[in-house]
Design a protein around this motif. Structure first.
Motif, short mmCIF file in Angstrom:
data_model
loop_
_atom_site.label_atom_id
_atom_site.label_comp_id
_atom_site.label_asym_id
_atom_site.label_seq_id
_atom_site.Cartn_x
_atom_site.Cartn_y
_atom_site.Cartn_z
N SER A 173 0.83 -1.20 0.00
CA SER A 173 0.00 0.00 0.00
C SER A 173 0.87 1.26 0.00
O SER A 173 1.86 1.36 0.74
CB SER A 173 -0.90 0.02 1.24
OG SER A 173 -1.61 1.24 1.30
N LYS A 174 0.48 2.22 -0.82
CA LYS A 174 1.20 3.50 -0.89
C LYS A 174 1.03 4.29 0.40
O LYS A 174 1.79 5.23 0.66
CB LYS A 174 0.69 4.32 -2.08
CG LYS A 174 1.05 3.73 -3.43
CD LYS A 174 0.56 4.61 -4.57
CE LYS A 174 0.95 4.01 -5.91
NZ LYS A 174 0.47 4.85 -7.04
N LEU A 175 0.02 3.91 1.20
CA LEU A 175 -0.23 4.61 2.46
C LEU A 175 0.93 4.46 3.43
O LEU A 175 1.14 5.29 4.31
CB LEU A 175 -1.52 4.11 3.10
CG LEU A 175 -2.81 4.37 2.32
CD1 LEU A 175 -3.99 3.73 3.01
CD2 LEU A 175 -3.04 5.87 2.17
N ASN B 128 9.53 12.38 0.51
CA ASN B 128 9.73 11.16 -0.27
C ASN B 128 10.97 11.28 -1.13
O ASN B 128 11.21 12.33 -1.74
CB ASN B 128 8.52 10.87 -1.17
CG ASN B 128 7.27 10.56 -0.37
OD1 ASN B 128 6.28 11.29 -0.43
ND2 ASN B 128 7.30 9.48 0.38
N ASP B 129 11.78 10.21 -1.16
CA ASP B 129 12.96 10.23 -2.03
C ASP B 129 12.54 9.86 -3.45
O ASP B 129 11.35 9.73 -3.76
CB ASP B 129 14.05 9.28 -1.50
CG ASP B 129 13.60 7.82 -1.49
OD1 ASP B 129 12.56 7.49 -2.09
OD2 ASP B 129 14.30 7.00 -0.86
N ALA B 130 13.53 9.70 -4.33
CA ALA B 130 13.25 9.41 -5.74
C ALA B 130 12.47 8.12 -5.93
O ALA B 130 11.73 7.97 -6.91
CB ALA B 130 14.58 9.34 -6.52
N GLU B 131 12.61 7.18 -4.99
CA GLU B 131 11.90 5.90 -5.10
C GLU B 131 10.55 5.92 -4.38
O GLU B 131 9.84 4.92 -4.34
CB GLU B 131 12.77 4.77 -4.52
CG GLU B 131 14.07 4.56 -5.29
CD GLU B 131 14.91 3.46 -4.68
OE1 GLU B 131 14.53 2.95 -3.60
OE2 GLU B 131 15.94 3.11 -5.27
N GLY B 132 10.20 7.08 -3.80
CA GLY B 132 8.92 7.20 -3.12
C GLY B 132 8.97 6.79 -1.66
O GLY B 132 7.93 6.79 -0.98
N LYS B 133 10.15 6.43 -1.16
CA LYS B 133 10.27 6.02 0.24
C LYS B 133 10.42 7.24 1.14
O LYS B 133 10.90 8.29 0.72
CB LYS B 133 11.47 5.09 0.40
CG LYS B 133 11.32 3.77 -0.34
CD LYS B 133 12.53 2.87 -0.13
CE LYS B 133 12.37 1.54 -0.85
NZ LYS B 133 13.54 0.66 -0.67
N LEU B 134 10.01 7.06 2.40
CA LEU B 134 10.09 8.16 3.35
C LEU B 134 11.52 8.39 3.85
O LEU B 134 12.20 7.44 4.23
CB LEU B 134 9.19 7.88 4.56
CG LEU B 134 7.68 8.00 4.33
CD1 LEU B 134 6.93 7.56 5.59
CD2 LEU B 134 7.30 9.43 3.96
N VAL B 135 11.94 9.64 3.85
CA VAL B 135 13.22 10.03 4.44
C VAL B 135 12.96 11.25 5.32
O VAL B 135 12.00 11.99 5.10
CB VAL B 135 14.28 10.36 3.36
CG1 VAL B 135 14.67 9.12 2.58
CG2 VAL B 135 13.77 11.44 2.41
N ILE B 136 13.81 11.45 6.31
CA ILE B 136 13.61 12.55 7.25
C ILE B 136 13.97 13.90 6.63
O ILE B 136 15.00 14.04 5.98
CB ILE B 136 14.47 12.31 8.52
CG1 ILE B 136 13.94 11.09 9.28
CG2 ILE B 136 14.43 13.54 9.43
CD1 ILE B 136 14.78 10.72 10.49
N ASP B 137 13.09 14.87 6.83
CA ASP B 137 13.35 16.26 6.46
C ASP B 137 13.83 16.92 7.75
O ASP B 137 13.02 17.28 8.61
CB ASP B 137 12.05 16.91 5.95
CG ASP B 137 12.27 18.36 5.51
OD1 ASP B 137 13.16 19.02 6.06
OD2 ASP B 137 11.52 18.81 4.62
N ASP C 88 9.11 -0.41 12.10
CA ASP C 88 10.31 0.13 11.46
C ASP C 88 10.08 0.31 9.96
O ASP C 88 10.92 -0.03 9.12
CB ASP C 88 11.51 -0.80 11.71
CG ASP C 88 11.80 -0.95 13.20
OD1 ASP C 88 11.71 0.07 13.92
OD2 ASP C 88 12.09 -2.07 13.65
N ASN C 89 8.93 0.86 9.65
CA ASN C 89 8.56 1.11 8.25
C ASN C 89 9.40 2.22 7.63
O ASN C 89 9.70 2.20 6.45
CB ASN C 89 7.07 1.49 8.18
CG ASN C 89 6.62 1.91 6.80
OD1 ASN C 89 6.38 1.07 5.94
ND2 ASN C 89 6.48 3.21 6.57
N ASN C 90 9.77 3.19 8.47
CA ASN C 90 10.50 4.37 7.98
C ASN C 90 11.46 4.85 9.07
O ASN C 90 11.35 4.45 10.23
CB ASN C 90 9.50 5.49 7.64
CG ASN C 90 8.49 5.73 8.74
OD1 ASN C 90 7.41 5.13 8.75
ND2 ASN C 90 8.85 6.58 9.69
#
Length: 281
Positions: free
Chosen positions: A143-145, A155-164, A239-241
């Protein structure tokens, strides 16, 4: 049809073959034409063949229409009823094979009731399919959720969550202020004094924004889906993100929120406490 996939095209061919045999079985009938509209996600549904069929009826080239089912006859209830009314005026008979309905033998009010009932059932089925799809993607972890961003992440280039990091430091500040005893309104006031903009770029944060952030488990690295009280399944992705705060800090805030709540549950329902929580400003 919704797509022109191989399976659906085979199904369409089978339907045409069956209806052709049905017309051939009646010696009084002569097959005039076959009308097929195929829609795809790219082209949509222009219904050119449906329009051509109606035009042929107006030209008196057709006396009877055979349709696989009511749902295949039109895109929605309004279109179906409008077409049937036009055909009734033209004296064209419509036979729906699947429902075993013949407009020549069916009262108009009854036909309308049947069509509306079928439309309602299909809408409910479509809704159930959508919910099932959401559950399946959640269960499979696709799920994209899971990677939907919120304040503190991007979101990084692959759509994964990264910390701002610019926003993440404010998230940590909010959690720390709450554990230090500040109320949500106190945190809102402090953020304004520090000149920290809200997630939408406003000078003043809303109480709800801060409250929702303090309950957002994603900040600890975990994500829960379908936790809205309407679903019977809950999926937890641990530990999803990358975490902005520790799981211990998040849990401590949830315990503190419960402790400060001015509502306590009893066997009879919800009852307010006589004294509200008083926090440091």
């Amino acid at each position: 049809m919704s797509t022109n996939s191989a399976d659906q095209l085979k199904s369409l061919a089978a339907q045409v073959s069956a209806l052709t045999r049905l017309s051939a079985a009646n010696p009084k009938w002569l097959l005039v034409d076959v009308y097929i509209d195929i829609a795809s996600s790219k082209t949509g549904s222009s219904r050119k063949e449906f329009t051509r069929m109606l035009q042929d009826c107006k030209s008196r080239d057709i006396e009877i229409i055979l349709s696989k089912s009511i749902s295949r006859f039109g895109r929605d209830t309004v279109e179906i009823l409008d077409a049937l009314n036009q055909l009734k005026v033209l004296g064209v008979r419509v036979i729906f094979e699947q429902e075993v309905l013949d407009t020549a033998d069916t009262d108009n009010d009854l036909m309308i009731s049947i069509i509306e009932a079928i439309a309602q059932a299909e809408n409910e089925s479509r809704s159930d399919n959508i919910k099932w799809g959401i559950k399946q993607r959640a269960a499979q972890g696709t799920s994209k959720l899971y990677n939907r961003k919120c304040y503190g992440y991007k979101n990084d280039a692959e759509g994964k969550l990264v910390i701002d990091e610019k926003e993440a430091k404010n998230v940590r500040l909010i959690f720390n202020m709450y554990l230090q005893g500040k109320s949500v309104l106190g945190i809102v006031s402090e953020l304004g004094q520090l000149g920290i903009k809200s997630p939408t770029g406003k000078d003043k944060w809303s109480k709800r924004t801060v409250d929702v952030m303090l309950s957002n488990e994603k900040y600890s690295g975990n994500v829960r889906l379908l936790d809205d009280g309407k679903h019977d399944v809950l999926y937890l992705a641990e530990d999803n993100n990358p975490a902005i705060i520790s799981k211990e800090t998040f849990q401590a805030v949830q315990i503190e929120k419960q402790h400060r709540s001015n509502v306590t549950k009893s066997e009879d329902g919800n009852e307010r406490k006589s004294k509200k929580y008083s926090s440091k400003k």
